[in-house]
Design an enzyme around this catalytic site. Structure first.
Site, PDB file in Angstrom:
ATOM      1  N   GLU A   1      -6.932   4.958   7.632  1.00  0.00           N
ATOM      2  CA  GLU A   1      -6.676   6.372   7.312  1.00  0.00           C
ATOM      3  C   GLU A   1      -7.873   6.982   6.592  1.00  0.00           C
ATOM      4  O   GLU A   1      -8.215   8.143   6.813  1.00  0.00           O
ATOM      5  CB  GLU A   1      -5.390   6.485   6.467  1.00  0.00           C
ATOM      6  CG  GLU A   1      -4.158   6.225   7.326  1.00  0.00           C
ATOM      7  CD  GLU A   1      -2.973   5.633   6.584  1.00  0.00           C
ATOM      8  OE1 GLU A   1      -2.929   5.719   5.344  1.00  0.00           O
ATOM      9  OE2 GLU A   1      -2.086   5.080   7.261  1.00  0.00           O
TER      10      GLU A   1
ATOM     11  N   GLY B   1       2.270   2.072  10.797  1.00  0.00           N
ATOM     12  CA  GLY B   1       3.256   3.147  10.654  1.00  0.00           C
ATOM     13  C   GLY B   1       3.948   3.523  11.947  1.00  0.00           C
ATOM     14  O   GLY B   1       4.626   4.543  12.024  1.00  0.00           O
TER      15      GLY B   1
ATOM     16  N   GLU C   1      -5.864  -4.866  10.415  1.00  0.00           N
ATOM     17  CA  GLU C   1      -4.811  -3.894  10.701  1.00  0.00           C
ATOM     18  C   GLU C   1      -5.096  -3.199  12.030  1.00  0.00           C
ATOM     19  O   GLU C   1      -5.872  -2.237  12.075  1.00  0.00           O
ATOM     20  CB  GLU C   1      -4.754  -2.844   9.592  1.00  0.00           C
ATOM     21  CG  GLU C   1      -4.446  -3.418   8.228  1.00  0.00           C
ATOM     22  CD  GLU C   1      -3.772  -2.392   7.320  1.00  0.00           C
ATOM     23  OE1 GLU C   1      -2.682  -2.686   6.834  1.00  0.00           O
ATOM     24  OE2 GLU C   1      -4.318  -1.296   7.147  1.00  0.00           O
TER      25      GLU C   1
ATOM     26  N   HIS D   1      -9.570   1.504   4.599  1.00  0.00           N
ATOM     27  CA  HIS D   1      -8.323   1.645   5.350  1.00  0.00           C
ATOM     28  C   HIS D   1      -8.562   2.597   6.521  1.00  0.00           C
ATOM     29  O   HIS D   1      -9.335   3.562   6.395  1.00  0.00           O
ATOM     30  CB  HIS D   1      -7.218   2.184   4.434  1.00  0.00           C
ATOM     31  CG  HIS D   1      -5.869   2.109   5.082  1.00  0.00           C
ATOM     32  ND1 HIS D   1      -5.435   3.056   5.979  1.00  0.00           N
ATOM     33  CD2 HIS D   1      -4.893   1.178   4.999  1.00  0.00           C
ATOM     34  CE1 HIS D   1      -4.219   2.701   6.409  1.00  0.00           C
ATOM     35  NE2 HIS D   1      -3.878   1.575   5.829  1.00  0.00           N
TER      36      HIS D   1
ATOM     37  N   LYS E   1       0.222   4.212  -0.308  1.00  0.00           N
ATOM     38  CA  LYS E   1      -0.403   5.418   0.254  1.00  0.00           C
ATOM     39  C   LYS E   1      -0.113   6.615  -0.670  1.00  0.00           C
ATOM     40  O   LYS E   1      -0.068   6.433  -1.879  1.00  0.00           O
ATOM     41  CB  LYS E   1       0.065   5.636   1.701  1.00  0.00           C
ATOM     42  CG  LYS E   1      -0.149   4.368   2.546  1.00  0.00           C
ATOM     43  CD  LYS E   1       0.030   4.580   4.013  1.00  0.00           C
ATOM     44  CE  LYS E   1      -0.217   3.266   4.744  1.00  0.00           C
ATOM     45  NZ  LYS E   1      -0.117   3.386   6.186  1.00  0.00           N
TER      46      LYS E   1
ATOM     47  N   ASN F   1       0.882  -1.168   0.000  1.00  0.00           N
ATOM     48  CA  ASN F   1       0.000   0.000   0.000  1.00  0.00           C
ATOM     49  C   ASN F   1       0.919   1.218   0.000  1.00  0.00           C
ATOM     50  O   ASN F   1       1.464   1.585   1.034  1.00  0.00           O
ATOM     51  CB  ASN F   1      -0.885  -0.032   1.261  1.00  0.00           C
ATOM     52  CG  ASN F   1      -1.706   1.237   1.421  1.00  0.00           C
ATOM     53  OD1 ASN F   1      -1.777   2.060   0.512  1.00  0.00           O
ATOM     54  ND2 ASN F   1      -2.314   1.405   2.593  1.00  0.00           N
TER      55      ASN F   1
ATOM     56  N   SER G   1       3.155  -2.327  10.314  1.00  0.00           N
ATOM     57  CA  SER G   1       4.604  -2.428  10.537  1.00  0.00           C
ATOM     58  C   SER G   1       5.168  -3.809  10.206  1.00  0.00           C
ATOM     59  O   SER G   1       6.096  -4.287  10.859  1.00  0.00           O
ATOM     60  CB  SER G   1       4.955  -2.019  11.970  1.00  0.00           C
ATOM     61  OG  SER G   1       4.571  -0.677  12.203  1.00  0.00           O
TER      62      SER G   1
HETATM   63  P1  PGA Z   1       2.653   0.138   7.662  1.00  0.00           P
HETATM   64  O1  PGA Z   1       1.215   0.403   7.000  1.00  0.00           O
HETATM   65  O2  PGA Z   1       3.163  -1.175   7.081  1.00  0.00           O
HETATM   66  O3  PGA Z   1       3.487   1.315   7.265  1.00  0.00           O
HETATM   67  O4  PGA Z   1       2.448   0.017   9.135  1.00  0.00           O
HETATM   68  C1  PGA Z   1       0.302  -0.632   6.793  1.00  0.00           C
HETATM   69  C2  PGA Z   1      -0.977  -0.090   6.196  1.00  0.00           C
HETATM   70  O5  PGA Z   1      -1.413   0.987   6.631  1.00  0.00           O
HETATM   71  O6  PGA Z   1      -1.578  -0.704   5.287  1.00  0.00           O
END
Ligand code: PGA
Length: 248
Positions: free
Chosen positions: A96, A170, A164, A94, A11, A9, A210
Site C-alpha cells: 500500500e 484484503g 505478501e 508495504h 493499517k 498490521n 488474507s
Molecule cells: P490482510 O492484509 O490480512 O487484510 O490481507 C495483510 C497485509 O496487508 O499486511
C-alpha cells in the site's frame, strides 16, 4: 531454529483508545504464545499502546519510518522517535505504501537502514501483483525487490521479510499453503545467492495476505513459512489470538 513471528498490521484503523482496548483484550489470550507477537499500530496510537502492553508478551511495531534522522519532512516520523516509545519492529515497503505513496525499492531500502541503525527490526514487504503472477514474472519481480530493497544488509537475521502477494491482500483470496511455501522458499534461495546460504537460513520470512484463523494452521505448518503479517484479522482480539495460538 527460526522463532515464528505473528504480526498484526492495523493499517489506518483504531484510535489510540480503541488500540489500547484491543491490546487489553488480546494480552490474556496470547500470553502463552510460542511465537513473537507484534502489533504494528498507527503512529499516533504508539504512546497508548506502549503503555497498554507493559508487562505482557506483546511487542510494539510501527507501520513506516522515514529514512532521515530529522529535518524538514512534514508528516514523517524518524526512527529515534519510534525508539523512544520502545518500538521493536517497523513495517517497510508495504504494497500500500509502494502503490499509494510512491515508495520504491530505493526508498524502502533507505527506510530499512534507518530502522536498523536505530536498532529496530524492519519487516520488509515483498510481493508480486496478480498480473505479474499470471504472466510468469513472480521470480523476476522478487529478484529485483530482494536485490534493491535489501541492498547492504550485513546480517539478514536482523530483518524480517514479509512475502505478501498483492492479489491476496484484503481480498479474501489466500495463496495456497503450497504456493506460499514455494515462493517463500524461492525468496530464501535468492537470499542465499545474494547474501550467504547461512544468513538465508536464519532470516524469518512471513506470509501475508488474507491469513486468518481458518487457514493459519496449514500455512504455519509449511517448513519455509516463519510467521504471518495479518491485516483484517488483526483488528479483533479473538481472530488475532486464534492465529497467534495456531500451534495450540
Ligand atoms: P490482510 O492484509 O490480512 O487484510 O490481507 C495483510 C497485509 O496487508 O499486511
Amino acid at each position: 531454529m527460526r522463532k515464528p513471528i505473528i504480526a498484526g498490521n492495523w493499517k489506518m484503523n483504531k484510535t489510540a483508545s480503541e488500540g489500547a482496548k484491543l491490546v487489553n483484550e488480546l494480552a490474556p489470550l496470547v500470553k502463552d504464545a510460542n511465537c513473537d507477537v507484534v502489533v504494528c499500530v498507527p503512529a499516533i496510537d504508539i504512546p497508548a499502546v506502549a503503555e497498554a502492553i507493559k508487562g505482557t508478551n506483546i511487542q510494539l511495531g510501527a507501520q513506516n519510518v522515514h529514512f532521515e534522522a530529522h529535518g524538514a519532512f512534514t508528516g514523517e516520523i524518524a526512527a529515534d522517535m519510534l525508539k523512544e516509545y520502545g518500538v521493536k519492529y517497523v513495517i517497510v515497503g508495504h504494497s500500500e505504501r509502494r502503490s499509494y505513496f510512491n515508495d520504491t525499492d530505493e526508498t524502502v531500502n533507505k527506510r530499512m537502514h534507518a530502522a536498523l541503525n536505530a536498532g529496530i527490526t524492519p519487516i520488509v514487504c515483498l510481493g508480486e501483483t496478480l498480473e505479474q503472477r499470471r504472466t510468469g514474472k513472480t521470480e523476476e519481480v522478487l529478484d529485483e525487490q530482494i536485490e534493491k530493497s535489501l541492498k547492504g544488509v550485513d546480517d539478514l537475521s536482523r530483518i524480517v521479510i514479509a512475502y505478501e502477494p498483492i492479489w491476496a491482500i484484503g481480498t479474501g483470496v489466500t495463496a495456497t499453503a503450497d504456493q506460499a511455501n514455494e515462493t517463500i522458499g524461492y525468496i530464501r534461495k535468492k537470499c542465499a545467492e545474494v547474501f550467504c546460504p547461512k544468513c538465508a537460513e536464519k532470516v524469518r520470512i512471513q506470509y501475508g495476505g488474507s491469513m486468518n484463523a481458518g487457514n493459519c494452521k496449514e500455512l504455519m505448518a509449511m517448513p519455509e513459512i516463519d510467521g504471518g503479517l495479518i491485516g483484517g484479522a488483526s483488528l479483533k482480539a479473538d481472530a488475532f489470538s486464534a492465529i497467534v495460538n495456531y500451534d495450540k
